[in-house]
Design an enzyme around this catalytic site. Sequence first.
Site, PDB file in Angstrom:
ATOM      1  N   GLY A 156     -10.550  -2.901   6.616  1.00 58.30           N
ATOM      2  CA  GLY A 156      -9.764  -1.962   5.798  1.00 58.30           C
ATOM      3  C   GLY A 156     -10.441  -0.614   5.696  1.00 58.30           C
ATOM      4  N   GLY A 184      -8.842   2.947   4.532  1.00 57.86           N
ATOM      5  CA  GLY A 184      -8.245   3.078   3.211  1.00 57.86           C
ATOM      6  C   GLY A 184      -8.972   4.089   2.338  1.00 57.86           C
ATOM      7  N   GLN A 185      -8.531   4.140   1.057  1.00 56.64           N
ATOM      8  CA  GLN A 185      -9.086   5.138   0.136  1.00 56.64           C
ATOM      9  C   GLN A 185     -10.602   4.966   0.000  1.00 56.64           C
ATOM     10  OE1 GLN A 185      -8.270   4.755  -4.045  1.00 56.64           O
ATOM     11  NE2 GLN A 185      -8.585   6.931  -4.445  1.00 56.64           N
ATOM     12  N   ASP A 242      -9.812  -1.635  11.089  1.00 55.85           N
ATOM     13  CA  ASP A 242      -8.602  -1.568  10.259  1.00 55.85           C
ATOM     14  C   ASP A 242      -7.427  -1.989  11.145  1.00 55.85           C
ATOM     15  OD1 ASP A 242      -7.987   0.185   7.389  1.00 55.85           O
ATOM     16  OD2 ASP A 242      -6.261  -0.344   8.631  1.00 55.85           O
ATOM     17  N   ILE A 243      -6.316  -2.320  10.514  1.00 59.99           N
ATOM     18  CA  ILE A 243      -5.117  -2.687  11.274  1.00 59.99           C
ATOM     19  C   ILE A 243      -4.482  -1.437  11.900  1.00 59.99           C
ATOM     20  CG2 ILE A 243      -3.440  -2.514   9.362  1.00 59.99           C
ATOM     21  CD1 ILE A 243      -2.268  -5.220  10.429  1.00 59.99           C
ATOM     22  N   ARG A 244      -4.803  -0.263  11.320  1.00 65.15           N
ATOM     23  CA  ARG A 244      -4.299   1.003  11.895  1.00 65.15           C
ATOM     24  C   ARG A 244      -5.484   1.833  12.361  1.00 65.15           C
ATOM     25  NH1 ARG A 244      -3.925   4.882   6.826  1.00 65.15           N
ATOM     26  NH2 ARG A 244      -4.762   3.509   5.249  1.00 65.15           N
ATOM     27  N   TYR A 299      -1.452  -9.300  -7.853  1.00 68.89           N
ATOM     28  CA  TYR A 299      -2.740  -8.684  -7.517  1.00 68.89           C
ATOM     29  C   TYR A 299      -3.858  -9.281  -8.390  1.00 68.89           C
ATOM     30  CZ  TYR A 299      -6.053  -4.722  -6.911  1.00 68.89           C
ATOM     31  OH  TYR A 299      -7.138  -3.920  -6.643  1.00 68.89           O
ATOM     32  N   LYS A 311      -7.116 -11.413  -7.371  1.00 64.88           N
ATOM     33  CA  LYS A 311      -8.475 -10.936  -7.666  1.00 64.88           C
ATOM     34  C   LYS A 311      -9.293 -12.006  -8.392  1.00 64.88           C
ATOM     35  CE  LYS A 311      -8.653  -6.910  -5.675  1.00 64.88           C
ATOM     36  NZ  LYS A 311      -9.330  -6.877  -4.360  1.00 64.88           N
TER      37      LYS A 311
END
Length: 316
Positions: free
Chosen positions: A8, A11-12, A34-36, A138, A142
């Site tokens: 990931g 991401g941010q 990452d997936i992108r 979510y 978690k």
Amino acid sequence: MKKIMITGACGQIGSELVEKLRKEYGTDNVLATDIRKPTSSSGPFEVLDVMDAERMYELAKQFGADTLMHMAALLSATAEKNPVFAWNLNMGGLMNALETARKLDLQFFTPSSIGAFGPTTPKDNTPQDTLQRPTTMYGVNKVAGELLCDYYYTHFGVDTRGVRFPGLISNVTPPGGGTTDYAVDIYYKAVEEGHYTSYIAEGTYMDMMYMPDALQAIVDLMEADGEKLIHRNAFNITAMSFAPEHIAASIKRVMPTFTIDYDVDVARQTIAESWPNKIDDQAAKDEWQFQAQYDLDAMTADMLEKLRQKNIKHAS
Ligand SMILES: NC(=O)c1ccc[n+]([C@@H]2O[C@H](COP(=O)([O-])OP(=O)(O)OC[C@H]3O[C@@H](n4cnc5c(N)ncnc54)[C@H](O)[C@@H]3O)[C@@H](O)[C@H]2O)c1
């Protein structure tokens, strides 16, 4: 930490974490995945869907990783729109990452969140160890993730570590669909338009942290002496707690013409109201000397300056 693989990573958090780790540990010692694909790349990168357990294991093995940081997840507001997908990604991805860490004997980091608390959790000075009955998918993910990380430490001896992040504010990568995103948007809108319409209601307190403190916390926890860690996973950490009117007042101290009004989004407001007002991070302070540097006004000054440097024009 000598060879670090991150999931990931676009991401941010991941995008800034990669840069920080490359500066501290060497560009070639940090593998971003990452997936992108990233918009720009400053070092090793591989496309990886965290649902692909075999590829995750192979990439970590080939890279010779000694540390895995698992950041890929679906965040609170987005997860609520597609709960089954969120369960599969958040739990399946984490399980694959923990298995990779177990098989290759990697040090392991993954973040939990203030979303792991629920409406029956004590709201003020929320203790490190307390009632956790979250009402969001979510949050369910978690809490299960926190327990799973503890399990991998106690049963398999994997060196798992983690924090419960509050809302994170940064000026580099836009946030990925969390409930606290308003506290990022407000700075962009302040600089672009001099006005912000908040989807979170006045008087709604949540914990927050500026990204440099969040990144330093990850490094400090990973470098901490494992013998001194009692909790290991899911440490409460926070830098500040505020409601929308306080961040607006802080912006006004720098930009006196700034204005705020409210158009509350019920879905995100409901999530926000189920979370603590302010968490107690004494365990992190005691066990690995966590200390945030930025308070609200210091963060505001830095955010507005950085956004102005990016040439985001104030329209009014
Ligand atoms: N940002 C916050 O305010 C905050 C607060 C508390 C906890 N956290 C936690 O920190 C972690 C990272 O959060 P973030 O804000 O960087 O999230 P983000 O949404 O900005 O980034 C997540 C990244 O995961 C990638 N991803 C999605 N599906 C994937 C898949 N199947 N395989 C591989 N990659 C995939 C996305 O492309 C994205 O780049 C998450 O576990 C999140 O719950 C974040």
